[in-house]
Design an enzyme around this catalytic site. Sequence first.
Site, short mmCIF file in Angstrom:
data_model
loop_
_atom_site.label_atom_id
_atom_site.label_comp_id
_atom_site.label_asym_id
_atom_site.label_seq_id
_atom_site.Cartn_x
_atom_site.Cartn_y
_atom_site.Cartn_z
N ARG A 254 -11.01 0.20 14.38
CA ARG A 254 -10.85 1.22 12.85
C ARG A 254 -11.70 0.67 12.31
NH1 ARG A 254 -5.10 1.52 10.11
NH2 ARG A 254 -5.40 -0.84 9.91
N ARG B 272 0.83 -9.83 8.07
CA ARG B 272 1.10 -9.06 7.12
C ARG B 272 1.90 -8.51 7.30
NH1 ARG B 272 -3.94 -9.09 8.67
NH2 ARG B 272 -3.71 -7.23 9.88
N CYS C 239 14.20 24.43 2.03
CA CYS C 239 14.37 25.26 0.99
C CYS C 239 13.84 23.92 -0.09
CB CYS C 239 14.93 26.00 -0.33
SG CYS C 239 16.00 26.68 0.53
N TYR D 113 16.78 30.71 4.03
CA TYR D 113 15.78 32.20 4.59
C TYR D 113 15.76 31.80 5.82
CZ TYR D 113 13.47 30.51 -0.28
OH TYR D 113 13.14 30.94 -1.27
N HIS E 232 -6.68 -6.65 13.04
CA HIS E 232 -5.41 -5.71 13.21
C HIS E 232 -5.52 -5.69 14.82
CE1 HIS E 232 -2.40 -3.32 11.73
NE2 HIS E 232 -2.74 -2.29 11.76
N ASP F 136 13.56 22.83 -2.96
CA ASP F 136 13.98 23.09 -3.49
C ASP F 136 15.88 22.03 -3.39
OD1 ASP F 136 11.57 22.44 -5.00
OD2 ASP F 136 12.32 24.33 -4.99
N LYS G 266 0.87 -1.16 0.03
CA LYS G 266 0.41 0.29 0.04
C LYS G 266 0.79 1.03 0.74
CE LYS G 266 -0.74 -0.21 5.36
NZ LYS G 266 -1.17 -0.73 6.77
#
Length: 376
Positions: free
Chosen positions: A133, A221, A312, A265, A162, A314, A35
């Site tokens: 859940r 799992r 930053c 920054y 679970h 990027d 997932k």
Amino acid sequence: MRATKAVIHLDNLYYNIQQIQKYCGNNIRLCVPVKADAYGHGATRVAITAIKAGASFLAVASIQEGVDLRQAGIVTPILSLSLPTPEEIPSIIVHSITPLVFDKEFIHSLGSDAKKMNRVIPVHLKIDSGMGRIGCFPQDTVEIAKAIAEEPNLTLEGTCTHFAVSDSLNPEDIEFTKKQIAVFSNAVKAIREAGLNPGIVHAASSGAVLQYPEAHFDMIRPGILIYGYPPSKELSKVIDLKPVMELETQVVSIRKVPKGTSISYGRTWIAKEDTLIATLPIGYADGLIRRLSPGIQVLINGKLYPIVGRICMDQCMVNLGSKTDVKRWDKVTVFGPDKKGDSAWDLAEQLDTITYEITCGIHKRVPRVYLGDPEI
Ligand SMILES: *Cc1c(COP(=O)(O)O)cnc(C)c1O
């Protein structure tokens, strides 16, 4: 290719699966959670390696994730762990995705659509033994199992639950998990006593795989273990694992700045002496979360260097000190399998989160590069 990439070590993935199988014994089936694009590693390539390593099921979080795997040519059974909507029923049937079910309304809709399309659909009954859940309440198990049995176009292929705290060594949590195991075992027993077959019984995610052999049942799992991390720091010594993802980039510039120069920054970091500053083309839009600076270090030629100033969108900057052997274009590891203080654990700890969120958070724009695909 971009300097910033996530190298996915498929040989480590294969190794981790083998370690888990060795630990659990070979007669337990393995369902590999892929997932969230395989926790950020890339679902298709992870799925293929997992199948080579012996997985009998893949697990996804949505029908669409299952459809994507089918369209990539994967024919292994796919279990969808979150609840589908009624609109997704045709996709479930057409693409043979195995849903979790627990309520009569959905069971009936799925059963009648399957009949119309002349298909028999396997389903797994989900019991809520304490996670809070999804799932039926334990006392309703037999009634729901019967509702499935009454649908001629559905088969009860599995029964599952679970755990909420199976990765913890805290005595209260251990007690809670033992209670969940007992509640679930009794519900499965009730299905059998009602003359029905619960199919493949499964419950254990990574924590229970390591801590509760009595909860392995027919299938496990484990997700995060497969990707090379224990589910909690407390369980880090149980089996040897190798992190699968390596987030790397390159030094694209080195500049000598005088004492007093501010970096990035907000001018939060000021050079205390003349120093060499490297710029890296990776930022928070890649998943290098802004809050990691100050604090995080990166590995260059076997040595750790601090990121200085704000990260930053990027780019970010690293202080190399007044003298360095680091050269422009050298490889930089943000985290990876080397375990030299550059593990995803270090990032997770600094952010007060878990390694899951670190690997899942590596942005789609970071290319995944696959290495070490086992030839089988
Ligand atoms: C995500 C998930 C798993 C895998 O959990 P890990 O902690 O990564 O082992 C197993 N079962 C269900 C239902 C899940 O949602």
